[in-house]
Design an enzyme around this catalytic site. Structure first.
Site, mmCIF file in Angstrom:
data_model
loop_
_atom_site.group_PDB
_atom_site.id
_atom_site.type_symbol
_atom_site.label_atom_id
_atom_site.label_comp_id
_atom_site.label_asym_id
_atom_site.label_seq_id
_atom_site.Cartn_x
_atom_site.Cartn_y
_atom_site.Cartn_z
ATOM 1 N N GLY A 8 -41.498 4.917 10.179
ATOM 2 C CA GLY A 8 -40.547 6.033 10.643
ATOM 3 C C GLY A 8 -39.088 5.491 10.995
ATOM 4 N N VAL A 9 -38.848 4.118 10.904
ATOM 5 C CA VAL A 9 -37.666 3.722 11.169
ATOM 6 C C VAL A 9 -36.572 3.990 9.976
ATOM 7 C CG1 VAL A 9 -36.369 1.573 11.148
ATOM 8 C CG2 VAL A 9 -38.493 1.854 12.687
ATOM 9 N N MET A 11 -33.448 3.148 7.684
ATOM 10 C CA MET A 11 -32.550 2.100 7.251
ATOM 11 C C MET A 11 -31.543 2.831 6.258
ATOM 12 S SD MET A 11 -33.924 -1.257 4.993
ATOM 13 C CE MET A 11 -33.975 -0.528 3.456
ATOM 14 N N ALA A 13 -29.320 3.041 2.993
ATOM 15 C CA ALA A 13 -29.989 2.608 1.685
ATOM 16 C C ALA A 13 -28.984 1.390 1.152
ATOM 17 C CB ALA A 13 -29.935 3.869 0.917
ATOM 18 N N GLY A 15 -26.774 -1.743 1.867
ATOM 19 C CA GLY A 15 -26.242 -2.808 2.820
ATOM 20 C C GLY A 15 -25.421 -3.656 2.129
ATOM 21 N N ASP A 42 -27.942 -8.137 5.568
ATOM 22 C CA ASP A 42 -28.906 -8.879 4.742
ATOM 23 C C ASP A 42 -28.573 -10.222 4.626
ATOM 24 O OD1 ASP A 42 -31.650 -9.185 3.513
ATOM 25 O OD2 ASP A 42 -30.296 -10.183 2.074
ATOM 26 N N TYR A 47 -29.940 -18.992 4.430
ATOM 27 C CA TYR A 47 -28.694 -19.043 3.868
ATOM 28 C C TYR A 47 -27.667 -19.723 4.692
ATOM 29 C CZ TYR A 47 -30.224 -14.744 1.243
ATOM 30 O OH TYR A 47 -30.812 -14.102 0.392
ATOM 31 N N LYS A 72 -34.702 -13.089 6.888
ATOM 32 C CA LYS A 72 -35.843 -13.643 6.168
ATOM 33 C C LYS A 72 -36.317 -14.871 6.776
ATOM 34 C CE LYS A 72 -33.735 -11.631 1.957
ATOM 35 N NZ LYS A 72 -32.337 -12.214 2.305
ATOM 36 N N HIS A 105 -39.729 -14.601 2.953
ATOM 37 C CA HIS A 105 -38.453 -14.732 1.921
ATOM 38 C C HIS A 105 -39.392 -15.005 0.442
ATOM 39 C CE1 HIS A 105 -34.170 -16.218 1.256
ATOM 40 N NE2 HIS A 105 -34.695 -15.769 0.192
HETATM 41 P P1 NDP Z 1 -24.907 -9.181 -6.380
HETATM 42 O O1 NDP Z 1 -25.403 -8.508 -7.472
HETATM 43 O O2 NDP Z 1 -24.566 -8.535 -5.067
HETATM 44 O O3 NDP Z 1 -23.504 -9.936 -7.074
HETATM 45 C C1 NDP Z 1 -22.714 -10.684 -6.315
HETATM 46 C C2 NDP Z 1 -21.853 -11.380 -7.247
HETATM 47 O O4 NDP Z 1 -20.867 -10.621 -7.835
HETATM 48 C C3 NDP Z 1 -20.937 -12.382 -6.573
HETATM 49 O O5 NDP Z 1 -20.406 -13.556 -7.304
HETATM 50 C C4 NDP Z 1 -19.555 -11.787 -6.313
HETATM 51 O O6 NDP Z 1 -18.522 -12.201 -6.055
HETATM 52 C C5 NDP Z 1 -19.578 -10.503 -7.563
HETATM 53 N N1 NDP Z 1 -19.065 -9.454 -7.248
HETATM 54 C C6 NDP Z 1 -19.355 -8.674 -6.148
HETATM 55 N N2 NDP Z 1 -18.705 -7.268 -6.323
HETATM 56 C C7 NDP Z 1 -17.993 -7.392 -7.419
HETATM 57 C C8 NDP Z 1 -17.630 -6.373 -8.555
HETATM 58 N N3 NDP Z 1 -17.038 -5.157 -7.730
HETATM 59 N N4 NDP Z 1 -17.263 -6.553 -9.489
HETATM 60 C C9 NDP Z 1 -17.387 -7.868 -10.079
HETATM 61 N N5 NDP Z 1 -18.104 -8.839 -9.287
HETATM 62 C C10 NDP Z 1 -18.515 -8.683 -8.301
HETATM 63 O O7 NDP Z 1 -25.886 -10.345 -6.439
HETATM 64 P P2 NDP Z 1 -26.382 -11.418 -5.217
HETATM 65 O O8 NDP Z 1 -27.370 -12.205 -5.928
HETATM 66 O O9 NDP Z 1 -25.375 -11.997 -4.483
HETATM 67 O O10 NDP Z 1 -27.598 -10.509 -4.464
HETATM 68 C C11 NDP Z 1 -26.888 -9.679 -3.238
HETATM 69 C C12 NDP Z 1 -27.886 -10.231 -2.213
HETATM 70 O O11 NDP Z 1 -29.230 -9.843 -2.406
HETATM 71 C C13 NDP Z 1 -27.628 -11.407 -1.595
HETATM 72 O O12 NDP Z 1 -26.188 -11.654 -0.784
HETATM 73 C C14 NDP Z 1 -28.646 -11.533 -0.644
HETATM 74 O O13 NDP Z 1 -28.545 -11.004 0.444
HETATM 75 C C15 NDP Z 1 -29.836 -11.070 -1.219
HETATM 76 N N6 NDP Z 1 -30.565 -11.840 -2.212
HETATM 77 C C16 NDP Z 1 -31.962 -12.034 -1.915
HETATM 78 C C17 NDP Z 1 -32.790 -12.847 -2.745
HETATM 79 C C18 NDP Z 1 -34.067 -13.324 -2.245
HETATM 80 O O14 NDP Z 1 -34.752 -14.169 -2.737
HETATM 81 N N7 NDP Z 1 -34.484 -12.354 -1.523
HETATM 82 C C19 NDP Z 1 -32.128 -13.843 -4.045
HETATM 83 C C20 NDP Z 1 -30.779 -13.537 -4.182
HETATM 84 C C21 NDP Z 1 -30.149 -12.412 -3.545
HETATM 85 P P3 NDP Z 1 -17.508 -12.399 -5.092
HETATM 86 O O15 NDP Z 1 -18.064 -12.549 -3.699
HETATM 87 O O16 NDP Z 1 -16.210 -13.249 -5.201
HETATM 88 O O17 NDP Z 1 -16.938 -10.797 -4.832
#
Ligand code: NDP
Length: 290
Positions: A8-9, A11, A13, A15, A42, A47, A72, A105
């Site tokens: 029911g919380v 969130m 969509a 983030g 997130d 991290y 996480k 995680h």
């Molecule tokens: P994303 O798909 O969010 O892509 C991020 C990368 O793309 C960065 O290198 C960023 O560089 C670049 N970028 C961002 N916006 C754009 C854009 N509009 N055009 C072109 N390049 C862009 O991938 P992530 O792997 O970072 O995943 C997002 C989030 O998911 C993480 O931050 C984390 O919170 C979570 N995550 C969780 C994991 C898990 O095991 N649970 C594993 C991996 C991620 P810049 O910063 O220079 O813009």
């Protein structure tokens, strides 16, 4: 745009992710994200930037209750008492009393009892009102069944790798069958870019064509694809222009054909670690006290 979790919380969509965001720039990135409208952040104990997230939220001037905070527990803190203490570490660094969504995680296939005990600690924290929802990450359907068999509360969220080159349809259906929200990590396929793959999702010609048609960017197309299919997505950026652009995805709609075309780009190749390769030996990392 909100998703209502199975307890029911509500969130948001869409983030904002901070994986690989350096600790000393995290507060800036988070404050900028909140300024342009994101309301879900997130992070993760592993991290190393939870303090920056807390500082960014305080700097935004928003009331804490208006920001949905997700973090996480790292595998090195699995076990019932260890995970209860890990909550204190994360909450202390974030500077909050309550965390909106707390995830495990990674499941540990070679230390599954510890994983289950960690999940039971999440259930305790939920019962005590220290967290508003609990969930998992990188959990495949067979492991999900096993967790559900040994615990009582169905996770609200499963955060897994989902982008056009790896859609994990089987995981999404298993989640949906239990009313679990699938939250896409690397939602724009960032991992295909920073891993140095030959072809990244950002340069995909098919996504590029769809983007041109709508006069938006490939990143915006990919984020819209998640939202229209009912997933949560947590794009990461440290660049103010991209932070804003990645949130500007509510002014256009993809057609059913376009959604299906993007689904069709799936390669079946996982870019993140194989979940069964994550063991305490290979991925241990001490999480400092608050
Ligand atoms: P994303 O798909 O969010 O892509 C991020 C990368 O793309 C960065 O290198 C960023 O560089 C670049 N970028 C961002 N916006 C754009 C854009 N509009 N055009 C072109 N390049 C862009 O991938 P992530 O792997 O970072 O995943 C997002 C989030 O998911 C993480 O931050 C984390 O919170 C979570 N995550 C969780 C994991 C898990 O095991 N649970 C594993 C991996 C991620 P810049 O910063 O220079 O813009």
């Amino acid at each position: 745009m909100n998703l209502t979790l199975n307890n029911g919380v509500d969130m948001p969509a869409l983030g904002f992710g901070v994986f690989q965001t350096p600790p000393d720039t995290t507060a800036d990135a988070v404050a900028e994200a909140l300024r342009v409208g994101y309301r879900l952040i997130d992070t993760a104990a592993s991290y190393g930037n939870e303090r920056g997230v807390g500082e960014g939220i305080r700097r935004s001037g928003l009331d804490k209750s208006d920001v949905f905070i997700e973090t996480k527990i790292w595998i090195s803190d699995y076990g019932y008492d260890e995970t209860l203490h890990a909550f204190d570490k994360s909450a202390g660094k974030l500077g909050v009393e309550q965390i909106d969504l707390l995830l495990l995680h990674q499941p540990l296939p070679t230390a599954f009892d510890q994983t289950v005990n960690a999940y039971r600690a999440l259930e305790r924290l939920l019962a005590d009102g220290r967290v508003r929802a609990i969930g998992v990450s990188n959990v495949m359907p067979d492991v999900l069944d096993e967790i559900l068999r040994r615990t009582s509360i169905v996770p609200a969220v499963n955060q897994v790798e989902v982008h056009p080159y790896f859609t994990q349809a089987d995981v999404q259906s298993a989640d949906a069958a239990y009313g679990i929200v699938t939250q896409a990590w690397s939602p724009m396929g960032g991992i295909t870019s920073y891993r140095g793959d030959e072809q990244s999702t950002f340069d995909d010609p098919t996504i590029g064509e769809i983007a041109e048609r709508h006069d938006v960017t490939p990143a915006q197309v990919m984020l819209r694809w998640h939202l229209q299919q009912g997933r949560s997505a947590i794009p990461k950026s440290v660049n103010p222009e991209r932070i804003a652009a990645n949130f500007d995805v509510f002014g256009f709609s993809l057609t059913d054909d376009e959604l299906a075309t993007i689904d069709g780009l799936d390669t079946g190749i996982r870019r993140g670690p194989e979940p069964e390769d994550v063991t305490p030996e290979t991925f241990a990392r001490e999480i400092p006290e608050a």
